[in-house]
Design a protein around this motif. Structure first.
Motif, mmCIF file in Angstrom:
data_model
loop_
_atom_site.group_PDB
_atom_site.id
_atom_site.type_symbol
_atom_site.label_atom_id
_atom_site.label_comp_id
_atom_site.label_asym_id
_atom_site.label_seq_id
_atom_site.Cartn_x
_atom_site.Cartn_y
_atom_site.Cartn_z
ATOM 1 N N ILE A 23 12.655 25.544 14.879
ATOM 2 C CA ILE A 23 12.407 24.159 15.457
ATOM 3 C C ILE A 23 11.202 24.330 16.884
ATOM 4 C CG2 ILE A 23 12.545 22.831 16.664
ATOM 5 C CD1 ILE A 23 15.762 22.774 15.791
ATOM 6 N N ASP A 24 9.909 23.858 16.752
ATOM 7 C CA ASP A 24 9.053 24.353 17.601
ATOM 8 C C ASP A 24 8.606 22.861 17.650
ATOM 9 O OD1 ASP A 24 6.461 24.867 18.355
ATOM 10 O OD2 ASP A 24 5.434 25.944 17.340
ATOM 11 N N GLY A 25 8.458 22.532 18.866
ATOM 12 C CA GLY A 25 8.155 21.044 19.200
ATOM 13 C C GLY A 25 8.844 20.180 19.136
ATOM 14 N N LYS A 358 8.873 18.176 9.073
ATOM 15 C CA LYS A 358 9.491 16.321 10.066
ATOM 16 C C LYS A 358 10.203 17.243 10.854
ATOM 17 C CE LYS A 358 10.998 14.217 5.279
ATOM 18 N NZ LYS A 358 12.095 13.607 4.505
ATOM 19 N N LYS A 359 10.149 15.518 11.660
ATOM 20 C CA LYS A 359 10.511 16.223 12.615
ATOM 21 C C LYS A 359 12.335 16.835 12.962
ATOM 22 C CE LYS A 359 8.592 11.873 14.715
ATOM 23 N NZ LYS A 359 8.543 10.677 15.896
ATOM 24 N N ALA A 360 12.493 17.434 13.620
ATOM 25 C CA ALA A 360 13.619 18.017 14.037
ATOM 26 C C ALA A 360 14.637 17.107 14.706
ATOM 27 C CB ALA A 360 13.631 18.638 14.461
ATOM 28 N N ASP A 361 15.667 15.998 13.617
ATOM 29 C CA ASP A 361 16.940 15.646 13.833
ATOM 30 C C ASP A 361 17.839 15.869 13.190
ATOM 31 O OD1 ASP A 361 15.209 13.510 15.360
ATOM 32 O OD2 ASP A 361 16.069 11.723 14.607
ATOM 33 N N VAL A 374 33.723 18.190 13.013
ATOM 34 C CA VAL A 374 32.856 17.599 14.346
ATOM 35 C C VAL A 374 31.273 17.614 13.999
ATOM 36 C CG1 VAL A 374 35.246 17.069 15.362
ATOM 37 C CG2 VAL A 374 33.550 19.577 15.393
ATOM 38 N N VAL A 375 30.808 16.732 15.046
ATOM 39 C CA VAL A 375 29.374 17.489 15.140
ATOM 40 C C VAL A 375 29.820 18.303 16.894
ATOM 41 C CG1 VAL A 375 26.957 16.448 15.839
ATOM 42 C CG2 VAL A 375 28.436 15.213 13.941
ATOM 43 N N THR A 376 28.928 19.182 16.663
ATOM 44 C CA THR A 376 28.848 20.481 17.664
ATOM 45 C C THR A 376 27.819 20.636 18.180
ATOM 46 O OG1 THR A 376 28.492 22.354 16.128
ATOM 47 C CG2 THR A 376 31.626 21.962 17.039
ATOM 48 N N SER A 377 26.245 19.954 17.600
ATOM 49 C CA SER A 377 24.880 20.238 18.245
ATOM 50 C C SER A 377 24.244 19.274 17.609
ATOM 51 C CB SER A 377 24.733 21.744 18.041
ATOM 52 O OG SER A 377 25.158 22.827 18.114
ATOM 53 N N VAL A 378 23.039 18.769 18.484
ATOM 54 C CA VAL A 378 22.426 17.069 18.390
ATOM 55 C C VAL A 378 21.410 17.402 18.545
ATOM 56 C CG1 VAL A 378 22.303 14.507 18.213
ATOM 57 C CG2 VAL A 378 24.675 15.422 17.811
ATOM 58 N N PHE A 379 20.201 17.497 17.754
ATOM 59 C CA PHE A 379 18.611 17.133 17.996
ATOM 60 C C PHE A 379 18.195 16.398 17.684
ATOM 61 C CE2 PHE A 379 20.419 21.982 17.354
ATOM 62 C CZ PHE A 379 18.885 22.333 18.302
ATOM 63 N N VAL A 380 17.576 15.413 18.829
ATOM 64 C CA VAL A 380 16.866 14.503 18.267
ATOM 65 C C VAL A 380 15.206 14.746 18.734
ATOM 66 C CG1 VAL A 380 16.131 12.391 18.401
ATOM 67 C CG2 VAL A 380 19.116 12.793 18.533
ATOM 68 N N ASP A 381 14.175 14.613 17.837
ATOM 69 C CA ASP A 381 13.271 14.629 17.924
ATOM 70 C C ASP A 381 12.318 16.367 18.908
ATOM 71 O OD1 ASP A 381 11.419 13.041 17.166
ATOM 72 O OD2 ASP A 381 11.232 11.859 19.012
ATOM 73 N N GLY A 382 13.673 17.293 18.264
ATOM 74 C CA GLY A 382 13.070 19.148 18.474
ATOM 75 C C GLY A 382 14.328 19.218 19.579
ATOM 76 N N ARG A 383 14.732 17.924 19.964
ATOM 77 C CA ARG A 383 15.502 18.770 21.926
ATOM 78 C C ARG A 383 17.384 18.661 21.761
ATOM 79 N NH1 ARG A 383 12.682 15.117 26.528
ATOM 80 N NH2 ARG A 383 14.351 17.197 28.200
#
Length: 393
Positions: A23-25, A358-361, A374-383
């Motif tokens: 993931i970059d930006g 594509k956007k890093a969601d 279970v969801v253990t990590s969430v990225f939205v817009d690369g964050r």
């Protein structure tokens, strides 16, 4: 920058083992075989620990915000608080883009909900719109559910569309005797579940609803055209006949939400429409109102999209339920909550799948029990906006 390693990446084509994702930006920069991407200074390593790396979920239909804003019929919480607390729940279930399904609903004589009063709906719409200019965890969108007897609110809907506050429109008709309530006994049982009414009182309600004034076909067509001119996707709701499908498609509807029977879902697909069902339907083994079985329709390729409807946790669990207990391809099941909804609302050029550019969601999904993802990590817009570590009790 983040480098996600040690996971199984859910792409549009397959589940990739032995690959890393950079993931970059705000974008997915590279997908390459493990070890090929050089780790340099400033790159944070994220170990997926054998879990799945998935696109963030896109929920096109959920009225969950109504529950969060009004947890009791007479209790209205602060709406800004409700949005912010809701999104904290959504990310735990992997939902990174939410289309809040707010009802432009004419007053009901049963199951009264003050959250659906026009002034309260307007306040929520404005708060959803404001999220686009302030710090939030997920993408909030407004799905306008327009009940076709709500003639007084036509001007309001058009104003919301013109102000770019609407991102999806669906036309609904909950008149007993057709659609979701084509079986009057199901309607009777539903009303009794809301209010302590006797059969005679329910008969009077049925009669009044069957006689009420509704939008004309031309008026619905004009509203749908107005939405399309503003690049807002149009959906129908509770399609129960081939004739209705043909009619709504002539309005420009591209999504058939909750088709009532398997036959109707098949026909909607044949006509090139996207078809949506509720993820709770999969977990419950069928519709709560006795209609289509989502799992059966998905098995034969007649449903494209799963939405949470009223239970956000259902999307994640339905995907794995369909794979585990119905033998369906996992990467294809993920499309029901990622790429297919993105396509239906013309967002697939930005989100909905793991593809370079594509956007890093993104989500990392692990199993803390054999049958419990279970969801253990969430990225939205690369964050990286959430990381959850389960402990041994």
């Amino acid at each position: 920058m983040y480098l996600i390693t040690g996971g199984r990446i859910i792409t549009e084509e397959a589940v990739l083992d032995g690959f890393d994702l950079l993931i970059d930006g705000n974008q997915i920069s590279r997908i390459a075989r493990r070890g090929e991407l050089e780790i340099v200074g400033g790159v944070e390593l994220i170990d997926a620990e054998g879990g799945y790396v998935s696109p963030g979920f896109i929920d096109l239909h959920s009225d969950y915000i109504e529950h969060m804003a009004a947890p009791r019929p007479t209790s209205l919480m602060d709406f800004n608080l409700s949005i912010r607390e809701t999104e904290k729940e959504l990310i735990t279930h992997g939902i990174t883009t939410m289309y809040h399904s707010l009802s432009l609903w004419k007053g009901s004589e049963y199951a009264y909900k003050p959250i659906r009063e026009p002034e309260n709906v307007r306040r929520l719409i404005d708060i959803i719109d404001e999220t686009h200019r302030s710090k939030h965890l997920v993408r909030h969108r407004f799905h306008a559910r327009f009940e076709i007897d709500n003639i007084e609110e036509i001007a309001s809907l058009k104003a919301f569309i013109a102000e770019k506050k609407v991102h999806l429109v669906s036309f609904m008709d909950h008149t007993p005797g057709q659609g979701q309530y084509r079986c009057l006994e199901v309607f009777r049982a539903t009303v009794k579940g809301y209010d302590n009414l006797n059969d005679e009182e329910i008969d009077r309600i049925i009669d009044r609803h069957q006689r009420k004034e509704k939008l004309t076909i031309d008026a619905i067509r004009e509203l749908a055209q107005f939405a399309r001119e503003h690049e807002v996707a149009v959906a129908s709701h509770d399609d129960d006949s081939i004739e209705k499908l043909e009619l709504v498609q002539s309005f420009g509807a591209v999504i058939s939400e909750f088709p009532i029977t398997l036959e109707i879902a098949r026909k909607a697909k044949e006509k090139g429409m996207y078809t949506a069902a509720g993820a709770p339907n999969v977990l419950l083994g069928g519709s709560h109102s006795g209609n289509l079985s989502a799992a059966e329709a998905i098995r034969e390729g007649s449903i494209d999209i799963l939405c949470s409807d009223y239970y956000p946790a259902a999307m994640l669990h339905a995907v794995f339920e369909l794979h585990r207990n119905h033998g369906m391809d996992l990467s294809e099941m993920f499309k029901l909550v990622t790429l297919n909804p993105a396509k239906a609302v013309n967002l697939d050029h930005e989100i909905g799948s793991i593809r370079e550019g594509k956007k890093a969601d993104l989500l990392i999904i692990e199993k803390i029990e054999p049958d419990f993802p279970v969801v253990t990590s969430v990225f939205v817009d690369g964050r990286l906006i959430q990381k959850t570590n389960y402990r041994v009790g």
